[in-house]
Design a protein around this motif. Structure first.
Motif, short mmCIF file in Angstrom:
data_model
loop_
_atom_site.label_atom_id
_atom_site.label_comp_id
_atom_site.label_asym_id
_atom_site.label_seq_id
_atom_site.Cartn_x
_atom_site.Cartn_y
_atom_site.Cartn_z
N SER A 86 0.85 -1.19 0.00
CA SER A 86 0.00 0.00 0.00
C SER A 86 0.88 1.24 0.00
N TRP A 87 0.27 2.40 -0.31
CA TRP A 87 0.96 3.69 -0.26
C TRP A 87 -0.06 4.77 0.02
N ARG A 88 0.44 5.88 0.55
CA ARG A 88 -0.46 6.99 0.86
C ARG A 88 0.33 8.30 0.86
N GLN A 89 -0.36 9.38 0.56
CA GLN A 89 0.21 10.71 0.63
C GLN A 89 0.09 11.20 2.07
N ASP A 90 1.17 11.75 2.62
CA ASP A 90 1.13 12.25 3.99
C ASP A 90 0.16 13.43 4.07
N PRO A 91 -0.90 13.33 4.85
CA PRO A 91 -1.89 14.42 4.90
C PRO A 91 -1.31 15.73 5.45
N ASN A 92 -0.23 15.64 6.22
CA ASN A 92 0.39 16.84 6.78
C ASN A 92 1.47 17.42 5.89
N PRO A 94 1.94 17.02 1.74
CA PRO A 94 1.59 16.34 0.48
C PRO A 94 2.77 16.08 -0.44
N GLN A 95 3.95 16.58 -0.13
CA GLN A 95 5.13 16.24 -0.92
C GLN A 95 5.77 14.94 -0.46
N ALA A 167 2.84 16.20 -6.06
CA ALA A 167 2.64 15.39 -7.26
C ALA A 167 1.62 14.30 -6.98
N SER A 168 0.37 14.55 -7.35
CA SER A 168 -0.69 13.58 -7.14
C SER A 168 -0.44 12.28 -7.90
N TYR A 169 0.44 12.33 -8.88
CA TYR A 169 0.70 11.19 -9.76
C TYR A 169 1.97 10.42 -9.38
N GLU A 476 -1.62 18.69 -10.17
CA GLU A 476 -0.73 18.12 -9.15
C GLU A 476 -1.30 18.24 -7.75
N ARG A 477 -2.07 19.30 -7.51
CA ARG A 477 -2.59 19.55 -6.17
C ARG A 477 -4.05 19.10 -6.01
N ALA A 478 -4.61 18.51 -7.06
CA ALA A 478 -6.02 18.10 -7.01
C ALA A 478 -6.25 17.11 -5.87
#
Length: 536
Positions: A86-92, A94-95, A167-169, A476-478
């Protein structure tokens, strides 16, 4: 006498039945594939030869944290968990992206895949001072993941990546980082040239079992693969470089190979008639010319770039290819929901093309003339020599444009895409003819954002469009799908109306196979899955 022979026959049969099972094993199932590459892709775990190298000597042997889902033919390939579950973007922040590693995975040499092995490989690609640094593998990987800022081991099962922009991607970039056993490097005396010949160990469903430079590579089934539902049906896959289409065709017809990439289009009807299977399918991939817009070049003028896009007879080229391609009028296909609403809908309109060229100062008395660097063959290149000869004649007859060619080898062309304007490798070329996936925004970023001009990425044209940059920043920030898709469409609209490329065709991924080859799914991807393939 007849009774004696019959009795003898029964005796032999009884003897055969009594032999150990090993003596009666079925012959190994070996699939022989003729690639378009001029050489066997490099075997250290980050193959060269573009995405054909990744297709055959990348993903089957050396995997990433994220993998492509190649199980379906009815929609473009997405992503699935690989060596990371699994993977996730850090909510605190986003980079920052956090990847949770899969437990219980081992490299082919029996050593564990773990967080330390991940960091070791990242140092191999991104740290020039590391003992395991590999220059060629690093150049390939950095070009595909140009936004990597840092990485660290959080704990035994977690790796944190930090990108230099939101980078949302990013997972679509992580799919291109492949992992090799650190023990392979030690076994090769810390020399990547020797590691290549070992061969080295990955984690994939196939092992690299034999390698003969410029001749062949052999993959063998990994019956200890970590995903027990994906043990290959084949025992071996033999990869053979055959850059000439006619050579591949002759090898298939004579029974020397079972599968060929890109059969000659004019041979497809006779292959079908002879019982061979021809697979094609629309997928996100484009065959263009890149325009050099940096420095003193005619392509600085948008009217020249638009005009040339109206001068191309795409339907005629598709006919030359016997229907194995479809016209391209943008980076994405016209039926893609994110194509956008550009003002320009390119078609074969020589009058409009000549008018735009004339506005830019090019006419019969002062014709537009330039050189294009092309390859003899290569990954995704289809039939570059006859295709480019068609375009040369088409542009001269339709719009009075004079095109010459710098013909080179595929890897040299790839090197050129990472060069700056005027670099010696270009030999005076003002356009390039590589092919490109158009699978997701991470690829769009590498090819078109101003931040990724060489050597940082593949924006060889030096494209710089403020409206594109603004739209892509929104992408990118969507934070939801609706915002993402709207921004994607706005960005693509600019790629059409302010074209950095000559959009020519999308190929249909043609390949020909012997009817004994079973179980193949033509995924809507440049990459394909060899695991379910069988041979009768």
């Amino acid at each position: 006498m007849r009774f004696t022979l019959k009795a003898m026959g029964l005796g032999i049969a009884a003897t055969l039945m009594a032999l150990p099972a090993v003596a009666q094993q079925a012959p190994l199932k070996t699939l022989r594939i003729a690639m378009t590459a001029a050489d066997v892709p490099t075997t250290t775990g980050m193959p060269n030869n573009g995405f054909e190298g990744m297709r055959f000597l990348g993903y089957p042997v050396f995997e990433g944290l994220v993998l492509w889902d190649l199980s379906r033919a009815d929609r473009p390939a997405g992503l699935r968990p690989g060596l990371a579950e699994s993977w996730r973007q850090d909510p605190n922040d986003p980079q920052t992206w956090l990847f949770t590693l899969r437990e219980g995975v081992r490299f082919h040499d029996g050593t564990p895949f773990n967080a330390d092995a991940v960091i070791w490989n990242l140092e191999r690609y991104f740290n020039n001072q590391s003992p395991q640094f590999e220059a060629q593998g690093s150049a390939i990987t950095r070009a595909r993941i140009p936004i990597m800022e840092s990485y660290r081991k959080v704990d035994e099962r977690t790796i944190a990546f930090r990108t230099n922009r939101v980078a949302s991607y990013f997972p679509y970039m992580a799919v291109y980082i492949l992992f090799t056993s650190p023990k392979s490097f030690e076994d090769g005396g810390r020399d990547w040239a020797r590691v290549a010949a070992l061969p080295p160990a990955g984690t994939g469903p196939f092992r690299l079992s034999r390698f003969v430079p410029r001749t062949s590579a052999e993959l063998s089934k990994n019956d200890q693969y970590w995903d027990r539902t994906r043990i290959p049906r084949l025992d071996r896959v033999l990869l053979l470089p055959m850059p000439e289409a006619t050579t591949r065709l002759a090898a298939l017809r004579s029974g020397q190979v079972d599968w060929i990439e890109v059969p000659p289009p004019d041979a497809i009807p006779s292959l079908r008639q002879a019982g061979f299977n021809i697979t094609t399918g629309s997928y996100p991939h484009v065959w263009p010319w890149f325009f050099q817009m940096g420095g003193e070049t005619p392509f600085r003028d948008v009217r020249v770039r638009q005009g040339l896009n109206y001068c191309v007879d795409r339907a005629g080229l598709v006919q030359l290819l016997n229907g194995t391609a479809e016209p391209s009028v943008g980076w994405l296909k016209p039926n893609d929901p994110n194509f956008g609403t550009p003002q320009n809908r390119y078609s074969f309109d020589p009058a409009r093309g000549r008018a735009l060229l004339a506005e830019a100062g090019f006419n019969a008395q002062r014709p537009l003339s330039f050189k294009v660097m092309i390859s003899t063959s290569g990954s995704g290149q289809m039939l570059p020599l006859p295709m480019n000869e068609f375009l040369q004649q088409n542009l001269r007859q339709a719009c009075g444009v004079n095109v010459t060619f710098e013909v080179t080898e595929w890897n040299t062309l790839l090197q050129a895409t990472r060069s700056s304007p005027g670099a010696p490798v270009l030999a005076g070329s003002l356009a390039l003819n590589p092919s490109s996936p158009s699978s997701d925004p991470s690829v769009m970023a590498r090819y078109f954002l101003q931040a990724f001009v060489p050597p940082n990425g593949f924006n060889w044209p030096q494209f710089n469009d403020p409206e594109f940059e603004t739209a892509f920043a929104a992408l990118e920030r969507a934070t939801n799908e609706s915002e993402f898709n709207a921004a994607y469409a706005r960005a693509h609209t600019r790629l059409v109306d302010n074209p950095p490329w000559l959009y020519i065709v999308h190929d249909l991924n043609p390949r020909a196979m012997h009817r004994r080859v079973r179980g193949f799914t033509s995924a809507q991807s440049w990459f394909q899955d060899l695991v379910p393939v069988d041979i009768q």
